[in-house]
Design a protein around this motif. Structure first.
Motif, PDB file in Angstrom:
ATOM      1  N   ASP A  12       0.858  -1.174   0.000  1.00 54.58           N
ATOM      2  CA  ASP A  12       0.000   0.000   0.000  1.00 54.58           C
ATOM      3  C   ASP A  12       0.901   1.234   0.000  1.00 54.58           C
ATOM      4  O   ASP A  12       1.791   1.374   0.850  1.00 54.58           O
ATOM      5  CB  ASP A  12      -0.888  -0.008   1.245  1.00 54.58           C
ATOM      6  CG  ASP A  12      -1.966   1.057   1.195  1.00 54.58           C
ATOM      7  OD1 ASP A  12      -1.649   2.209   0.828  1.00 54.58           O
ATOM      8  OD2 ASP A  12      -3.116   0.749   1.531  1.00 54.58           O
ATOM      9  N   ASN A  36      -1.614  -4.657  -7.454  1.00 50.22           N
ATOM     10  CA  ASN A  36      -1.167  -3.446  -8.124  1.00 50.22           C
ATOM     11  C   ASN A  36      -2.348  -2.780  -8.844  1.00 50.22           C
ATOM     12  O   ASN A  36      -3.120  -3.434  -9.553  1.00 50.22           O
ATOM     13  CB  ASN A  36      -0.067  -3.808  -9.133  1.00 50.22           C
ATOM     14  CG  ASN A  36       0.491  -2.594  -9.836  1.00 50.22           C
ATOM     15  OD1 ASN A  36       0.814  -1.583  -9.217  1.00 50.22           O
ATOM     16  ND2 ASN A  36       0.611  -2.700 -11.152  1.00 50.22           N
ATOM     17  N   GLU A  37      -2.503  -1.470  -8.669  1.00 51.19           N
ATOM     18  CA  GLU A  37      -3.677  -0.773  -9.200  1.00 51.19           C
ATOM     19  C   GLU A  37      -3.784  -0.893 -10.716  1.00 51.19           C
ATOM     20  O   GLU A  37      -4.877  -1.084 -11.265  1.00 51.19           O
ATOM     21  CB  GLU A  37      -3.636   0.707  -8.790  1.00 51.19           C
ATOM     22  CG  GLU A  37      -4.878   1.474  -9.190  1.00 51.19           C
ATOM     23  CD  GLU A  37      -4.859   2.911  -8.719  1.00 51.19           C
ATOM     24  OE1 GLU A  37      -5.881   3.608  -8.893  1.00 51.19           O
ATOM     25  OE2 GLU A  37      -3.818   3.352  -8.177  1.00 51.19           O
ATOM     26  N   GLU A  40      -5.259  -4.190 -11.667  1.00 55.37           N
ATOM     27  CA  GLU A  40      -6.702  -4.308 -11.457  1.00 55.37           C
ATOM     28  C   GLU A  40      -7.457  -3.922 -12.723  1.00 55.37           C
ATOM     29  O   GLU A  40      -8.473  -4.550 -13.076  1.00 55.37           O
ATOM     30  CB  GLU A  40      -7.143  -3.424 -10.287  1.00 55.37           C
ATOM     31  CG  GLU A  40      -6.699  -3.924  -8.916  1.00 55.37           C
ATOM     32  CD  GLU A  40      -7.271  -3.072  -7.800  1.00 55.37           C
ATOM     33  OE1 GLU A  40      -8.140  -2.217  -8.089  1.00 55.37           O
ATOM     34  OE2 GLU A  40      -6.860  -3.263  -6.648  1.00 55.37           O
ATOM     35  N   LEU A 182      -4.135   3.523 -16.056  1.00 55.05           N
ATOM     36  CA  LEU A 182      -5.224   3.927 -15.171  1.00 55.05           C
ATOM     37  C   LEU A 182      -6.279   4.665 -15.987  1.00 55.05           C
ATOM     38  O   LEU A 182      -5.954   5.401 -16.924  1.00 55.05           O
ATOM     39  CB  LEU A 182      -4.692   4.823 -14.050  1.00 55.05           C
ATOM     40  CG  LEU A 182      -3.586   4.251 -13.161  1.00 55.05           C
ATOM     41  CD1 LEU A 182      -3.193   5.276 -12.109  1.00 55.05           C
ATOM     42  CD2 LEU A 182      -4.006   2.946 -12.514  1.00 55.05           C
TER      43      LEU A 182
END
Length: 259
Positions: A12, A36-37, A40, A182
């Protein structure tokens, strides 16, 4: 159609990081880990494609790392992946991107994947190299930083985010690899029923020893905390005294005084 999604478990980013005793990476003690973002978004896009094509694709999620990465794999299964593969590597944090990509490619080679999705980069190393290196090792066409994605089962159309905020569109014949930026989508939250179902989905554990045959091509020499900033100095008094004192400080620090 067979789809592979590669994910990584990372700390985090709100945690307090400290160097490990060797000074080569961060110490993992007391850190909370999560998927890991960027990855996702890759998982979500793979699940959306599976749903679009009627559920026919076989969707596999893979992660390289120590035993704790199973948590990230279980989350991907709960989101909608069909099966998971854990390449068990307790020393994964010491691998450079070339080695990690080689391990993934060694496992995936010959398994007939039509599409490979990865995150653009990881939140800890941020090299943005593993995805494209996997494509190179497998001989796949690739596109990076996807912010929009369409696939008809024969080819993929990818809208990419380029430098300076510009966009570009490429069309890739399958098999291909795409790295996800992202904003590509909004990852779903696993529901409680799906979390329970994920516990019954297959999770294969593969030792890294049979897959790793590459020496590192990069080495981390030093991992350290940045020096703490010193407190500022407040100068008070009449204007003429302030000018003299400030000039003396600038001369002491060898900074040129501006007129």
């Amino acid at each position: 159609m067979k789809i592979l999604v590669c994910v990584k478990q990372v700390p985090d980013t709100g945690a307090r990081f400290r160097p490990n005793p060797a000074g080569t990476w961060y110490a993992e003690a007391d850190l909370a880990f999560r998927m890991n973002e960027y990855d996702e978004h890759a998982v979500e896009e793979a699940i959306r494609l599976k749903e679009k094509l009627g559920g026919a694709p076989e969707l596999t999620v893979l992660s390289v790392g120590p035993a704790r990465v199973v948590e990230a794999l279980r989350k991907a299964l709960a989101m909608g992946c069909d099966r998971a593969v854990h390449v068990d590597d307790p020393a994964a944090a010491d691998r450079d991107p070339w080695q990690v990509a080689s391990v993934i490619a060694a496992w995936a080679r010959g398994k007939g994947f039509d599409l490979v999705l990865t995150g653009m980069q990881s939140a800890d190393r941020g090299s943005a190299q593993v995805g494209v290196l996997v494509a190179e090792r497998l001989g796949l066409a690739s596109a990076t930083t996807a912010v929009a994605f369409e696939c008809d089962g024969q080819a993929a159309t990818v809208r990419r985010e380029l430098e300076g905020g510009t966009r570009g569109v490429v069309r890739l014949p399958l098999p291909a690899l795409v790295t996800c930026q992202l904003g590509l989508n909004v990852p779903r939250y696993p529901t409680l029923p799906n979390i329970m179902k994920a516990k019954k989905k297959p999770l294969e554990v593969v030792p890294v020893a049979g897959l790793l045959d590459e020496a590192p091509r990069a080495e981390t020499l030093r991992f350290y905390e940045p020096p703490r900033r010193q407190g500022g100095r407040v100068i008070e008094g009449p204007l003429d005294r302030l000018v003299e004192e400030l000039t003396a400080i600038l001369k002491e620090r060898a900074l040129p005084a501006r007129s």
